[in-house]
Design a protein around this motif. Structure first.
Motif, PDB file in Angstrom:
ATOM      1  N   ALA A   1      44.029  31.016  38.842  1.00 20.52           N
ATOM      2  CA  ALA A   1      42.956  30.182  39.396  1.00 20.52           C
ATOM      3  C   ALA A   1      42.832  30.372  40.902  1.00 20.52           C
ATOM      4  O   ALA A   1      41.721  30.364  41.450  1.00 20.52           O
ATOM      5  CB  ALA A   1      43.223  28.714  39.068  1.00 20.52           C
ATOM      6  N   LEU A   2      43.966  30.561  41.571  1.00 25.46           N
ATOM      7  CA  LEU A   2      43.933  30.778  43.014  1.00 25.46           C
ATOM      8  C   LEU A   2      43.317  32.130  43.336  1.00 25.46           C
ATOM      9  O   LEU A   2      42.527  32.264  44.280  1.00 25.46           O
ATOM     10  CB  LEU A   2      45.349  30.689  43.596  1.00 25.46           C
ATOM     11  CG  LEU A   2      45.474  30.937  45.105  1.00 25.46           C
ATOM     12  CD1 LEU A   2      44.586  29.963  45.876  1.00 25.46           C
ATOM     13  CD2 LEU A   2      46.928  30.813  45.553  1.00 25.46           C
ATOM     14  N   ASN A   3      43.679  33.159  42.558  1.00 24.58           N
ATOM     15  CA  ASN A   3      43.070  34.475  42.749  1.00 24.58           C
ATOM     16  C   ASN A   3      41.551  34.401  42.604  1.00 24.58           C
ATOM     17  O   ASN A   3      40.805  34.997  43.384  1.00 24.58           O
ATOM     18  CB  ASN A   3      43.633  35.474  41.727  1.00 24.58           C
ATOM     19  CG  ASN A   3      44.997  35.984  42.122  1.00 24.58           C
ATOM     20  OD1 ASN A   3      45.294  36.132  43.307  1.00 24.58           O
ATOM     21  ND2 ASN A   3      45.838  36.254  41.146  1.00 24.58           N
ATOM     22  N   GLU A   4      41.109  33.665  41.592  1.00 28.15           N
ATOM     23  CA  GLU A   4      39.678  33.505  41.359  1.00 28.15           C
ATOM     24  C   GLU A   4      39.012  32.795  42.536  1.00 28.15           C
ATOM     25  O   GLU A   4      37.936  33.181  42.992  1.00 28.15           O
ATOM     26  CB  GLU A   4      39.459  32.695  40.073  1.00 28.15           C
ATOM     27  CG  GLU A   4      38.020  32.531  39.659  1.00 28.15           C
ATOM     28  CD  GLU A   4      37.459  33.764  38.981  1.00 28.15           C
ATOM     29  OE1 GLU A   4      36.261  33.769  38.676  1.00 28.15           O
ATOM     30  OE2 GLU A   4      38.221  34.735  38.769  1.00 28.15           O
TER      31      GLU A   4
ATOM     32  N   LEU B   1      47.685  39.725  50.041  1.00 28.13           N
ATOM     33  CA  LEU B   1      49.025  39.533  49.493  1.00 28.13           C
ATOM     34  C   LEU B   1      48.971  39.577  47.970  1.00 28.13           C
ATOM     35  O   LEU B   1      49.799  40.232  47.313  1.00 28.13           O
ATOM     36  CB  LEU B   1      49.594  38.189  49.960  1.00 28.13           C
ATOM     37  CG  LEU B   1      50.955  37.778  49.388  1.00 28.13           C
ATOM     38  CD1 LEU B   1      52.024  38.794  49.735  1.00 28.13           C
ATOM     39  CD2 LEU B   1      51.347  36.385  49.893  1.00 28.13           C
ATOM     40  N   SER B   2      47.976  38.916  47.398  1.00 28.91           N
ATOM     41  CA  SER B   2      47.782  38.943  45.950  1.00 28.91           C
ATOM     42  C   SER B   2      47.459  40.345  45.460  1.00 28.91           C
ATOM     43  O   SER B   2      47.976  40.800  44.432  1.00 28.91           O
ATOM     44  CB  SER B   2      46.650  37.975  45.570  1.00 28.91           C
ATOM     45  OG  SER B   2      46.311  38.104  44.212  1.00 28.91           O
ATOM     46  N   MET B   3      46.598  41.066  46.187  1.00 27.76           N
ATOM     47  CA  MET B   3      46.244  42.427  45.804  1.00 27.76           C
ATOM     48  C   MET B   3      47.443  43.361  45.888  1.00 27.76           C
ATOM     49  O   MET B   3      47.582  44.293  45.099  1.00 27.76           O
ATOM     50  CB  MET B   3      45.124  42.946  46.704  1.00 27.76           C
ATOM     51  CG  MET B   3      43.763  42.336  46.451  1.00 27.76           C
ATOM     52  SD  MET B   3      43.086  42.687  44.803  1.00 27.76           S
ATOM     53  CE  MET B   3      43.552  41.185  43.919  1.00 27.76           C
ATOM     54  N   GLY B   4      48.331  43.110  46.845  1.00 30.03           N
ATOM     55  CA  GLY B   4      49.550  43.898  46.949  1.00 30.03           C
ATOM     56  C   GLY B   4      50.429  43.735  45.718  1.00 30.03           C
ATOM     57  O   GLY B   4      50.996  44.709  45.205  1.00 30.03           O
ATOM     58  N   LEU B   5      50.526  42.514  45.214  1.00 32.39           N
ATOM     59  CA  LEU B   5      51.287  42.254  43.993  1.00 32.39           C
ATOM     60  C   LEU B   5      50.675  42.992  42.802  1.00 32.39           C
ATOM     61  O   LEU B   5      51.385  43.625  42.012  1.00 32.39           O
ATOM     62  CB  LEU B   5      51.326  40.750  43.708  1.00 32.39           C
ATOM     63  CG  LEU B   5      52.148  39.892  44.686  1.00 32.39           C
ATOM     64  CD1 LEU B   5      51.860  38.411  44.454  1.00 32.39           C
ATOM     65  CD2 LEU B   5      53.635  40.176  44.534  1.00 32.39           C
ATOM     66  N   THR B   6      49.341  42.930  42.685  1.00 29.38           N
ATOM     67  CA  THR B   6      48.654  43.603  41.576  1.00 29.38           C
ATOM     68  C   THR B   6      48.794  45.114  41.671  1.00 29.38           C
ATOM     69  O   THR B   6      49.050  45.794  40.678  1.00 29.38           O
ATOM     70  CB  THR B   6      47.158  43.228  41.577  1.00 29.38           C
ATOM     71  OG1 THR B   6      47.031  41.805  41.508  1.00 29.38           O
ATOM     72  CG2 THR B   6      46.445  43.859  40.387  1.00 29.38           C
ATOM     73  N   ALA B   7      48.640  45.648  42.876  1.00 31.40           N
ATOM     74  CA  ALA B   7      48.747  47.094  43.077  1.00 31.40           C
ATOM     75  C   ALA B   7      50.151  47.584  42.743  1.00 31.40           C
ATOM     76  O   ALA B   7      50.325  48.636  42.117  1.00 31.40           O
ATOM     77  CB  ALA B   7      48.385  47.449  44.511  1.00 31.40           C
TER      78      ALA B   7
END
Length: 336
Positions: A35-38, A228-234
């Motif tokens: 939900a936070l990513n969204e 930071l979130s994109m780094g986790l996904t990558a």
């Protein structure tokens, strides 16, 4: 050039992305709630759209017509270049189309990082460039899906478009169906960007006091959280990309350079400033992981997300943050 790369590498935006990347590779339990990513995604889309609309309201139609045409040309040309390169690699059609849509479209966060980079270096740019982000989203997706239909028609055993089906369809319907058009033009990302752009365009500068506390003052801080979130996904998807061989990994580096050079050159051709040329290069050299994947999930379900999303996030995105943005800036300086 070296100083520019180091400056960009040591910026908070890039360092937080690297933190997320390291956390994922080390199997940390650091996670972002979906939900936070969204929420962060919606914030960035609305912020860029509003700022683009407000800036666009300051210019006449004659001033923006050339950038609009240049952006649409780039968005239509890049998917064709991608398919040509992937033909050399001999990637299958569905995954090639997935990459064509992804690399022809634009990364909003990379664009946001480029804005931060230009602000940090004190480089001015045309305000209407924020509006070009919206225009760059759809053309590549539409062109890629049309190309898929055309390629499938050439195959006698095509499970999608058989001669019997074509006999009952108009040429337009045979190439692209209503669901594809709906996703390309009215998907969540496009709706937010285009809607916010129109609101900013209609409201103009008088809307600034209302939007500044949230969408302007907090933009950089929210961008840091999102990266930071994109780094986790990558980091999670990086091993998947490696499975497809070094040629595909090399494509994830070569394509943004080709696109970036074309974008900067196009910006120079239409007379943009140093900052404007850099941003045009970023638009053409980045890869989408918001709008394009959303369209591909419904329109080309056989395309492997670990390829187009993993490559865009795991290879091209960090490459552009660290090398691509300063490289396009340097090339724009040479042309200037």
């Amino acid at each position: 050039m070296y100083e520019i790369i180091v400056q960009n590498l040591l910026s908070p935006v890039v360092l937080f992305f690297v933190l997320g990347l390291i956390a994922a590779l080390l199997k940390s339990d650091l996670k972002f709630p979906s939900a936070l990513n969204e929420t962060l995604s919606i914030f960035l889309l609305v912020a860029i759209g509003l700022k683009g609309g407000i800036e666009l309201s300051k210019y006449s139609f004659q001033e923006v017509i050339s950038p609009v045409i240049a952006t649409l040309v780039l968005g239509s040309l890049l998917p064709i270049i991608v398919l040509f390169l992937l033909k050399i690699i001999k990637l299958d059609t569905k995954n090639a189309i997935g990459l064509a849509a992804t690399y022809g479209s634009v990364s909003i966060v990379t664009y946001g990082a480029a804005i931060s980079f230009l602000d940090h270096t004190g480089t001015s740019y045309e305000g209407f460039m924020n509006a070009m982000v919206v225009l760059m989203e759809s053309p590549a997706i539409i062109i890629s899906l049309i190309l898929l239909k055309v390629l499938e028609r050439k195959k006698e055993d095509s499970p999608v478009l058989t001669p019997q089906k074509l006999a009952f369809q108009s040429p337009v319907t045979a190439l692209i169906d209503k669901e594809v058009l709906k996703e390309a033009f009215f998907g969540k990302s496009i709706m937010l960007l285009l809607g916010a752009l129109l609101i900013g365009l209609i409201a103009g500068e008088k809307a600034i006091p209302a939007i500044q506390p949230l969408f302007i003052d907090l933009y950089s801080s929210v961008l840091i959280l999102f990266l930071l979130s994109m780094g986790l996904t990558a980091g999670e998807r990086l091993p998947e990309v490696k499975k497809h061989g070094p040629k595909l990994l090399l494509f994830g580096i070569i394509m943004p350079i080709i696109g970036g050079i074309l974008g900067v050159g196009m910006g120079h051709l239409i007379g943009l400033s140093l900052g404007g040329m850099t941003l045009m290069g970023v638009l053409a050299g980045s890869a989408s992981y918001i709008a394009a994947p959303a369209a591909l999930r419904t329109s080309v379900p056989d395309a492997n997300p670990s390829i187009y999303l993993g490559l865009a996030l795991g290879i091209t995105f960090p490459f552009n943050l660290i090398v691509g943005i300063p490289l396009f800036y340097q090339f724009a300086q040479w042309l200037s």
